[in-house]
Motif scaffolding. Structure first.
Motif, PDB file in Angstrom:
ATOM      1  N   MET A   1       0.818  -1.181   0.000  1.00  0.00           N
ATOM      2  CA  MET A   1       0.000   0.000   0.000  1.00  0.00           C
ATOM      3  C   MET A   1       0.870   1.257   0.000  1.00  0.00           C
ATOM      4  O   MET A   1       0.517   2.238  -0.624  1.00  0.00           O
ATOM      5  N   ASN A   2       2.012   1.179   0.688  1.00  0.00           N
ATOM      6  CA  ASN A   2       2.927   2.316   0.644  1.00  0.00           C
ATOM      7  C   ASN A   2       3.415   2.564  -0.770  1.00  0.00           C
ATOM      8  O   ASN A   2       3.550   3.715  -1.197  1.00  0.00           O
TER       9      ASN A   2
ATOM     10  N   PRO B   1       3.065   3.247   7.850  1.00  0.00           N
ATOM     11  CA  PRO B   1       2.175   3.466   6.715  1.00  0.00           C
ATOM     12  C   PRO B   1       2.252   4.909   6.224  1.00  0.00           C
ATOM     13  O   PRO B   1       2.370   5.834   7.018  1.00  0.00           O
ATOM     14  N   LYS B   2       2.186   5.063   4.915  1.00  0.00           N
ATOM     15  CA  LYS B   2       2.190   6.390   4.297  1.00  0.00           C
ATOM     16  C   LYS B   2       0.765   6.799   3.934  1.00  0.00           C
ATOM     17  O   LYS B   2       0.546   7.529   2.975  1.00  0.00           O
ATOM     18  N   PHE B   3      -0.173   6.294   4.706  1.00  0.00           N
ATOM     19  CA  PHE B   3      -1.587   6.545   4.475  1.00  0.00           C
ATOM     20  C   PHE B   3      -2.291   6.503   5.830  1.00  0.00           C
ATOM     21  O   PHE B   3      -1.759   5.958   6.796  1.00  0.00           O
ATOM     22  N   PRO B   4      -3.491   7.072   5.907  1.00  0.00           N
ATOM     23  CA  PRO B   4      -4.219   7.049   7.174  1.00  0.00           C
ATOM     24  C   PRO B   4      -4.646   5.629   7.553  1.00  0.00           C
ATOM     25  O   PRO B   4      -5.089   4.854   6.708  1.00  0.00           O
ATOM     26  N   VAL B   5      -4.506   5.319   8.831  1.00  0.00           N
ATOM     27  CA  VAL B   5      -4.988   4.056   9.379  1.00  0.00           C
ATOM     28  C   VAL B   5      -6.043   4.423  10.423  1.00  0.00           C
ATOM     29  O   VAL B   5      -5.748   5.124  11.388  1.00  0.00           O
ATOM     30  N   PHE B   6      -7.251   3.959  10.201  1.00  0.00           N
ATOM     31  CA  PHE B   6      -8.380   4.321  11.040  1.00  0.00           C
ATOM     32  C   PHE B   6      -8.549   3.347  12.205  1.00  0.00           C
ATOM     33  O   PHE B   6      -7.905   2.302  12.262  1.00  0.00           O
ATOM     34  N   ALA B   7      -9.434   3.686  13.095  1.00  0.00           N
ATOM     35  CA  ALA B   7      -9.753   2.823  14.229  1.00  0.00           C
ATOM     36  C   ALA B   7     -10.299   1.491  13.723  1.00  0.00           C
ATOM     37  O   ALA B   7     -10.843   1.388  12.627  1.00  0.00           O
ATOM     38  N   LYS B   8     -10.159   0.494  14.557  1.00  0.00           N
ATOM     39  CA  LYS B   8     -10.630  -0.848  14.232  1.00  0.00           C
ATOM     40  C   LYS B   8     -12.132  -0.835  13.968  1.00  0.00           C
ATOM     41  O   LYS B   8     -12.889  -0.149  14.648  1.00  0.00           O
ATOM     42  N   VAL B   9     -12.528  -1.599  12.945  1.00  0.00           N
ATOM     43  CA  VAL B   9     -13.940  -1.705  12.586  1.00  0.00           C
ATOM     44  C   VAL B   9     -14.309  -3.171  12.370  1.00  0.00           C
ATOM     45  O   VAL B   9     -13.437  -4.028  12.226  1.00  0.00           O
TER      46      VAL B   9
ATOM     47  N   LEU C   1      -7.743 -10.963  -1.788  1.00  0.00           N
ATOM     48  CA  LEU C   1      -6.465 -10.938  -1.084  1.00  0.00           C
ATOM     49  C   LEU C   1      -5.283 -11.218  -2.004  1.00  0.00           C
ATOM     50  O   LEU C   1      -4.284 -10.525  -1.966  1.00  0.00           O
ATOM     51  N   GLN C   2      -5.376 -12.227  -2.851  1.00  0.00           N
ATOM     52  CA  GLN C   2      -4.247 -12.635  -3.688  1.00  0.00           C
ATOM     53  C   GLN C   2      -4.142 -11.887  -5.012  1.00  0.00           C
ATOM     54  O   GLN C   2      -3.287 -12.216  -5.825  1.00  0.00           O
ATOM     55  N   CYS C   3      -4.958 -10.904  -5.252  1.00  0.00           N
ATOM     56  CA  CYS C   3      -4.893 -10.165  -6.507  1.00  0.00           C
ATOM     57  C   CYS C   3      -3.522  -9.509  -6.653  1.00  0.00           C
ATOM     58  O   CYS C   3      -3.070  -8.798  -5.743  1.00  0.00           O
ATOM     59  N   PRO C   4      -2.845  -9.735  -7.792  1.00  0.00           N
ATOM     60  CA  PRO C   4      -1.546  -9.074  -7.997  1.00  0.00           C
ATOM     61  C   PRO C   4      -1.707  -7.557  -7.965  1.00  0.00           C
ATOM     62  O   PRO C   4      -2.618  -7.004  -8.584  1.00  0.00           O
ATOM     63  N   ILE C   5      -0.823  -6.913  -7.245  1.00  0.00           N
ATOM     64  CA  ILE C   5      -0.925  -5.466  -7.074  1.00  0.00           C
ATOM     65  C   ILE C   5      -0.821  -4.739  -8.409  1.00  0.00           C
ATOM     66  O   ILE C   5      -1.343  -3.635  -8.572  1.00  0.00           O
ATOM     67  N   GLU C   6      -0.190  -5.370  -9.406  1.00  0.00           N
ATOM     68  CA  GLU C   6      -0.075  -4.751 -10.729  1.00  0.00           C
ATOM     69  C   GLU C   6      -1.456  -4.523 -11.360  1.00  0.00           C
ATOM     70  O   GLU C   6      -1.659  -3.536 -12.060  1.00  0.00           O
TER      71      GLU C   6
END
Length: 134
Positions: free
Chosen positions: A1-2, A49-57, A119-124
């Motif tokens: 994600m970064n 993380p270089k992105f916001p991480v929110f409270a647990k949901v 989950l297993q989707c290639p990030i590309e």
């Protein structure tokens, strides 16, 4: 994600992270501990993380967050295999539920769900779709 943030972060794009303990009880920490868990445990090695991480949901079940209800109702499930329900900690289990951590949703700038990724989707593949949306 970064890496996605590095690639697209200057193009009106952001990743939003949500912690959830409904998958194998893998995230038992309380909200104020989440960033330290990421930094020192999983993935560890000083990760920030270089992105916001929110409270647990909760993303599934009777107490699921309305955001995830909306996303799941807007986009079809991406994996017909439900998985080992002994590792699921919610009820009722529905066919369109999020199956495990790191399932992703791509949402357009105007808030419309665009695509859902397993989950297993290639990030590309995600990168290509992000570039298309932007």
């Amino acid at each position: 994600m970064n890496a996605l943030m590095e690639m697209f972060g200057d193009l009106s794009f952001t990743v939003l992270g949500f912690s959830c303990n409904q998958f194998g009880l893998q995230s038992p920490e309380v909200n104020h501990e989440t960033l330290n868990v990421l930094k020192y445990v999983r993935p560890g090695g000083g990760f920030m993380p270089k992105f916001p991480v929110f409270a647990k949901v909760e993303v599934n079940g009777i107490n699921e967050d309305p955001l995830f209800t909306f996303l799941k109702e807007s986009l079809p499930f991406v994996n017909p295999v439900i998985g080992d329900i002994k590792k699921f900690y919610w009820s009722p289990i529905k066919v369109n539920d999020i199956r495990w951590n790191f399932e992703k949703f791509l949402i357009t700038a105007d808030g419309m769900p665009f695509k859902r990724y397993e989950l297993q989707c290639p990030i590309e593949k995600v990168e290509i779709d992000i570039a298309e949306v932007l």
